[in-house]
Design an enzyme around this catalytic site. Structure first.
Site, mmCIF file in Angstrom:
data_model
loop_
_atom_site.group_PDB
_atom_site.id
_atom_site.type_symbol
_atom_site.label_atom_id
_atom_site.label_comp_id
_atom_site.label_asym_id
_atom_site.label_seq_id
_atom_site.Cartn_x
_atom_site.Cartn_y
_atom_site.Cartn_z
ATOM 1 N N GLU A 126 17.947 4.656 8.425
ATOM 2 C CA GLU A 126 16.692 3.996 8.769
ATOM 3 C C GLU A 126 15.533 4.873 8.282
ATOM 4 O OE1 GLU A 126 15.863 3.917 13.102
ATOM 5 O OE2 GLU A 126 17.880 4.722 13.311
ATOM 6 N N CYS A 130 20.223 2.837 14.542
ATOM 7 C CA CYS A 130 21.304 3.829 14.658
ATOM 8 C C CYS A 130 22.700 3.205 14.602
ATOM 9 C CB CYS A 130 21.131 4.636 15.941
ATOM 10 S SG CYS A 130 19.537 5.460 16.008
ATOM 11 N N HIS A 139 26.590 7.254 21.253
ATOM 12 C CA HIS A 139 25.426 7.514 20.408
ATOM 13 C C HIS A 139 24.486 8.399 21.234
ATOM 14 C CE1 HIS A 139 21.824 7.101 18.165
ATOM 15 N NE2 HIS A 139 21.239 6.292 19.035
HETATM 16 N N1 COA Z 1 13.079 19.805 34.896
HETATM 17 C C1 COA Z 1 14.204 19.080 34.687
HETATM 18 N N2 COA Z 1 14.167 17.755 34.360
HETATM 19 C C2 COA Z 1 12.962 17.167 34.198
HETATM 20 C C3 COA Z 1 11.766 17.879 34.401
HETATM 21 C C4 COA Z 1 11.846 19.265 34.769
HETATM 22 N N3 COA Z 1 10.768 20.009 34.967
HETATM 23 N N4 COA Z 1 10.727 17.055 34.195
HETATM 24 C C5 COA Z 1 11.258 15.835 33.878
HETATM 25 N N5 COA Z 1 12.608 15.915 33.880
HETATM 26 C C6 COA Z 1 13.561 14.850 33.573
HETATM 27 C C7 COA Z 1 13.170 13.500 34.125
HETATM 28 O O1 COA Z 1 13.553 13.378 35.486
HETATM 29 C C8 COA Z 1 13.921 12.582 33.190
HETATM 30 O O2 COA Z 1 15.284 12.524 33.582
HETATM 31 P P1 COA Z 1 16.032 11.103 33.651
HETATM 32 O O3 COA Z 1 15.962 10.519 32.256
HETATM 33 O O4 COA Z 1 17.427 11.487 34.046
HETATM 34 O O5 COA Z 1 15.303 10.269 34.619
HETATM 35 C C9 COA Z 1 13.879 13.318 31.849
HETATM 36 O O6 COA Z 1 13.543 14.670 32.169
HETATM 37 C C10 COA Z 1 12.819 12.774 30.907
HETATM 38 O O7 COA Z 1 11.621 12.706 31.605
HETATM 39 P P2 COA Z 1 10.625 11.494 31.386
HETATM 40 O O8 COA Z 1 9.486 11.638 32.291
HETATM 41 O O9 COA Z 1 11.384 10.209 31.411
HETATM 42 O O10 COA Z 1 10.191 11.838 29.885
HETATM 43 P P3 COA Z 1 9.245 11.113 28.899
HETATM 44 O O11 COA Z 1 8.374 10.108 29.544
HETATM 45 O O12 COA Z 1 8.564 12.209 28.165
HETATM 46 O O13 COA Z 1 10.217 10.319 27.915
HETATM 47 C C11 COA Z 1 12.000 9.779 26.442
HETATM 48 C C12 COA Z 1 11.507 10.728 27.543
HETATM 49 C C13 COA Z 1 13.437 10.103 26.106
HETATM 50 C C14 COA Z 1 11.902 8.345 26.932
HETATM 51 C C15 COA Z 1 11.091 10.006 25.188
HETATM 52 O O14 COA Z 1 11.336 11.282 24.686
HETATM 53 C C16 COA Z 1 11.315 8.984 24.099
HETATM 54 O O15 COA Z 1 10.722 7.925 24.087
HETATM 55 N N6 COA Z 1 12.166 9.305 23.120
HETATM 56 C C17 COA Z 1 12.579 8.375 22.123
HETATM 57 C C18 COA Z 1 13.912 7.832 22.542
HETATM 58 C C19 COA Z 1 14.224 6.489 21.972
HETATM 59 O O16 COA Z 1 13.527 5.539 22.107
HETATM 60 N N7 COA Z 1 15.325 6.392 21.324
HETATM 61 C C20 COA Z 1 15.755 5.135 20.817
HETATM 62 C C21 COA Z 1 16.969 5.333 20.050
HETATM 63 S S1 COA Z 1 18.394 4.858 20.939
#
Ligand code: COA
Length: 384
Positions: free
Chosen positions: A77, A109, A231
């Site tokens: 992609e 993916c 994945h």
């Molecule tokens: N210590 C430990 N864990 C922590 C933390 C800390 N201080 N702060 C946050 N976390 C955890 C959260 O609880 C969460 O865990 P969970 O997923 O088990 O609930 C995780 O870290 C991520 O936190 P979150 O607030 O959801 O992060 P974010 O809003 O920054 O977004 C993604 C995370 C993954 C959604 C973001 O990186 C993203 O959009 N990535 C692209 C992924 C995607 O779309 N992929 C598609 C292909 S399949």
């Protein structure tokens, strides 16, 4: 006839950033990135690298003159051209014979899995030939975006043939497609757009639905598998799907699956997101870092946003260790250099345009983009 993966190779760029340093630069608690997301390092491709050069590196690790390759498919992609397929450049770079079908597949993916399934059909019709299927991607979300921590780059190359030495496909597969807006990258954009949390939700829903369908279709249960591979664009993601089984299965079985899952994410943790190669890096990581038994039956969950999901089973072949280029793969990971966040940001901002030319003395790899001349990308193999 048994058909499956006869050889598997892996490449990731030689520069990486440390995820704790990235967290600090973004004023984020490092535990969020290392525990919450589950990453340690992120590969950073150089300006002279793209889906073509990385695909060539991974394939070059496994192919030989006697392979009799009749089909080359690249799942990506992060293509370099709207018209010309990545696979056509490879025919030249890898010195493949001209009597091959070479093309590119796109479905986020899921692309590599689509390629493998086509390759399986090709080998069934042409048992004396092999198919080369390569997943090659650069995951780019952008500086200071929520997705930045889930970037990465690399390629996995797989040679598909009869009587495979690594993994046999079992013809047990279920799949589904739904028009979902969880992730996309319009042609005008170099970075992806993602509804990250929604994407997680759809991914888990696809897994649950497909697992139900798989069990009903093939009259199998979790006890038929020692391992489930997922994945994993970031290493916490597959665990979200695996956890849906936790309260439904024997705790010892869940512990076994979790232990094997940990072995499968060791390499992804060090590299980051390979997009369509992520599932197959999990396979490599499990083969190298796990302790697979002879004829162990595994389940693979492939997911491509947009969205297509597939759940299929395969059997690890008893002689897999002999055919796995473990040392070369480990070297790819150990032979890397950490760069600062500033250096990464500078590399990220680079955007080779018409007239671009690579300074060959900067090239650390075997294959590189030599120049962009009259808007045409010209690639080279390093001369030794
Ligand atoms: N210590 C430990 N864990 C922590 C933390 C800390 N201080 N702060 C946050 N976390 C955890 C959260 O609880 C969460 O865990 P969970 O997923 O088990 O609930 C995780 O870290 C991520 O936190 P979150 O607030 O959801 O992060 P974010 O809003 O920054 O977004 C993604 C995370 C993954 C959604 C973001 O990186 C993203 O959009 N990535 C692209 C992924 C995607 O779309 N992929 C598609 C292909 S399949």
């Amino acid at each position: 006839m048994d058909i499956g993966i006869d050889k598997i190779g892996f490449y990731t760029p030689k520069k990486y950033i440390d995820i704790v340093e990235l967290a600090k630069a973004r004023n984020v608690d490092p535990d969020k990135f290392t525990i919450g997301i589950g990453q340690s390092k992120q590969s950073v491709p150089m300006e002279y690298q793209d889906s073509v050069t990385m695909a060539a590196e991974a394939a070059n690790q496994i192919i030989s003159k006697d392979d009799n390759i009749g089909l080359v498919i690249v799942g990506t992609e992060s293509s370099v051209d709207e018209s010309k397929a990545v696979a056509t450049f490879l025919v030249d770079l890898l010195n493949l014979p001209e009597d091959v079908r070479a093309f590119e597949i796109k479905e986020a993916c899921y692309g590599a899995t689509a390629g493998l399934k086509m390759a399986e059909g090709f080998v069934a019709l042409n048992p004396d030939k092999k198919a080369l299927v390569i997943a090659s991607d650069i995951a780019r979300y952008g500086i200071n975006t929520p997705g930045e921590v889930t970037q990465g780059a690399g390629a996995v190359a797989m040679l598909i043939g009869k009587d495979p030495k690594i993994l046999k496909f079992n013809h047990e597969e279920v799949y589904m497609t739904k028009n979902v807006g969880d992730f996309w990258r319009p042609t005008f954009s170099k970075t992806a757009f993602a509804r990250g949390k929604f994407s997680n939700q759809v991914y888990v829903e696809f897994f649950s639905e497909l697992w139900q369908k798989y069990q009903n279709t093939f009259d199998q249960t979790v006890d038929d598998f020692q391992t489930m591979l997922f994945h994993v664009p970031y290493t916490k993601m597959g665990m979200k799907a695996l956890k849906t089984l936790k309260d439904k299965i024997d705790p010892d079985k869940f512990d076994e699956l979790s232990k094997h899952y940990q072995a499968s994410i060791e390499m992804g943790r060090e590299v980051g997101n390979l997009y369509t190669g992520s599932l197959y890096l999990a396979l490599i990581s499990y083969l190298i870092n796990g302790d697979p038994k002879d004829n162990e039956k595994i389940l693979l969950f492939s997911y491509g946003s947009g969205a297509v999901g597939e759940l299929y089973s395969a059997t690890i072949q008893p002689e897999f260790k002999k055919n796995l280029v473990s040392e070369e793969i480990k070297e790819v990971l150990s032979n890397r250099e950490k760069i600062s966040i500033k250096e990464y940001e500078n590399i990220f901002a680079e955007d080779p345009q018409n007239g671009y030319s690579t300074n060959v003395s900067d090239v650390l790899d075997e294959f590189y983009l030599r120049e962009i001349k009259e808007s045409e990308r010209l690639y080279k193999k390093m001369e030794h």
